[in-house]
Design an enzyme around this catalytic site. Structure first.
Site: not given
Ligand code: C5P
Length: 408
Positions: A213, A282, A311-312, A332, A346, A350
Site C-alpha cells: 500500500n 489485511d 492483527d499485530i 492508528f 476500532k 482492539k
Molecule cells: O483494523 P485496522 O487495520 O484498521 O487497524 C489499524 C491499527 O491496527 C493500526 O494501529 C495498525 O498498525 C494496526 N494493525 C496491526 N496489524 C494488522 C492490521 C492493523 O497491527 N494486521
C-alpha cells in the site's frame, strides 16, 4: 521547521579537517532559528577561515581571549553566560585532553571552563584519526570529560581524511543537528522503552510481485524520532520504506505482516509503550509461487486466493492483557471517511486505551498531517502540522497517560 527558535548556541571549533563540516552545521543551526556565536581555536583557523563562519552565522567570530570588542574584556565569561548550549565540533584529541585537565590557556577552553555548568550544557563532537580515537589516553580523557558533565555526541565510522578507515570521524552535520535538536526536547519518556511499527507490509505473490500500500512510514518514523528525543529507548519495526533511521533508534527491517508480527511480539516483551502505526496488509496470498507467475496465453488472469493476516496490535495487546502486563498500546486508524466513528469503534475492538485517527489519502507520503486522539474521555484534535511536530505532541500526550508507577 524552526526547531531551535530562541536558542543561542556557542559553536566551538578546534583544529581538525572536520572543520569544513562545521560550516554546514552552523548553517543548519541558523536555518532552524538559533542564533550562533562561533568561537575558534588558533588551530581551527588553519582549517577554515573565521570569515566563512562569520558569513554563515551573521556574527563576528571570536578567536582570542584578548579580543577587545567586549567592553569588559572578558569574552570567555560573556559568551558562555548568554548560551543555551556550547557545542564543540570538531573537538580534537588535544582539546579533549585539555578539557579533562581543566586547562584553559586560550579563549575556547576558557569559555568551556567558565560556563555555568548547571545551565549551559557542553556537547562534544570528537573528530580524529582512528588510532588517536582508540588510544587509551583519549578514551580516559573522554570518560573524564563525561564524568565532569559533558554530553558526548559520538563519532562516525568510515574513511578518514588520512586515508585510513575506522572510528573517529566527526558525525555528519545533519546527525549533529538532529542530536542538538533532540537535546532541547523535554525528556518526558525517560526510562521508557517504546516499540513502534511503521510503513506498509509487502505480501509476496511470487519472487517479483506482491501486494502492498501507499504508506510512506513518515509518521511512524517521526514518532520513533520524537520518542527518542523524549529520552526513551526506541525500537522501530519497519516495513519496506525508504526513510532514514532516526538517530539513536534501533531499527528492525521486515517485509511481510508475519515478519512484522514476529518482531513486534519479541520486542514487546521489553517495551513499556507500543505504538502501532504500520499499515499492515489485511490479506496475503494463500500461497507464494516459487517462480514468476506467467501469462498462460488464455487471456484469463490467474485465480489468486488470499488469507487474512494476523492483527499485530490486537495480538500484542491481548497477549499483554493475558499476562497482566502494563504495556501502553496506541493504535492508528487511516480512514477515508467517518473518522470519529471508525476510530471509536476500532479503539474498542482492539481494547486499547488510545487510538489515533487520520484521513489516509490526505496524509500518505505527505510531510504534514492532522490527528484525532480518541480515548475513553473523548476526542481531541491535533491540528494540521508537520509530522514531527504532531509526533512530539503525541509523545507528550502518551507521557501524561502512562501509569505513574512506570515513570522514572
Ligand atoms: O483494523 P485496522 O487495520 O484498521 O487497524 C489499524 C491499527 O491496527 C493500526 O494501529 C495498525 O498498525 C494496526 N494493525 C496491526 N496489524 C494488522 C492490521 C492493523 O497491527 N494486521
Amino acid at each position: 521547521m524552526q526547531d531551535l527558535a530562541g536558542k543561542h548556541i556557542v559553536l566551538g571549533l578546534t583544529g581538525g579537517v572536520a572543520c569544513y563540516k562545521s560550516a554546514e552545521l552552523c548553517r543548519l543551526l541558523v536555518k532552524a532559528g538559533a542564533t550562533v556565536q562561533v568561537a575558534m581555536t588558533e588551530a581551527a583557523t588553519r582549517f577554515i577561515t573565521p570569515t566563512t563562519l562569520q558569513a554563515l552565522s551573521g556574527r563576528p567570530v571570536f578567536t582570542s581571549q584578548w579580543d577587545a570588542r567586549e567592553p569588559n574584556a572578558m569574552p570567555h565569561i560573556n559568551l558562555g553566560r548568554e548560551a543555551d548550549a556550547v557545542v564543540l565540533a570538531p573537538a580534537s584529541a588535544d582539546f579533549i585532553a585539555r578539557l579533562a585537565q581543566g586547562r584553559c590557556d586560550e579563549l575556547l577552553s576558557l569559555l568551556c571552563l567558565a560556563r555555568p555548568r548547571e545551565r549551559v550544557p557542553l556537547l562534544v563532537a570528537p573528530a580524529m584519526n582512528r588510532e588517536m580515537w582508540s588510544h587509551p589516553a583519549t578514551q580516559r580523557n573522554l570518560a573524564q570529560v563525561q564524568a565532569d558533565g559533558a554530553i558526548m555526541l559520538g563519532v562516525g565510522h568510515g574513511e578518514q581524511a588520512c586515508g585510513e578507515t575506522g572510528d573517529g570521524r566527526m558525525l555528519e552535520p545533519a546527525e549533529l543537528f538532529e542530536d542538538i535538536v533532540a537535546h532541547f526536547q523535554p525528556k518526558v519518556l525517560a526510562g521508557q522503552h517504546v516499540l513502534v511499527t511503521a510503513g506498509p507490509t509487502f505480501e509476496a505473490l511470487d519472487p517479483i510481485r506482491g501486494i502492498t500500500n501507499h504508506s510512506s512510514g513518515k509518521m511512524g518514523f517521526a514518532i520513533a524520532r520524537a520518542a527518542r528525543e523524549a529520552g526513551a529507548e526506541v525500537t522501530l519495526v519497519a516495513g519496506p520504506v525508504s526513510q532514514p533511521t532516526p538517530r539513536g533508534v534501533r531499527r528492525i527491517d521486515v517485509v511481510s505482516a508475519q515478519d512484522m508480527l514476529a518482531a513486534a511480539v519479541a520486542w514487546a516483551q521489553a517495551a513499556t509503550v507500543f505504538i502501532a502505526t504500520a499499515a499492515v496488509a489485511d490479506w496475503r496470498p494463500a500461497a507464494r509461487s516459487g517462480h514468476k507467475i506467467k501469462k498462460d496465453g488464455s487471456g484469463r488472469p490467474p485465480a489468486l486466493d488470499f488469507v487474512e493476516n494476523p492483527d499485530i496490535l490486537l495480538t500484542v495487546a491481548q497477549g499483554e492483557r493475558a499476562r497482566g502486563g502494563r504495556l501502553f498500546c496506541v493504535g492508528f486508524a487511516a480512514e477515508s471517511e467517518n473518522l470519529v466513528e471508525h476510530a471509536r469503534a476500532k479503539r474498542e475492538r482492539k481494547g486499547i486505551p488510545l487510538l489515533v485517527g487520520n484521513i489516509g489519502p490526505l496524509t500518505f507520503g505527505q510531510d504534514h498531517n492532522s490527528l484525532l486522539l480518541v480515548d475513553a474521555g473523548g476526542v481531541r484534535e491535533l491540528p494540521r502540522a508537520p509530522k514531527l511536530v504532531l509526533a512530539r505532541e503525541l509523545v507528550a500526550e502518551i507521557a501524561t497517560r502512562l501509569p505513574a508507577a512506570s515513570l522514572p
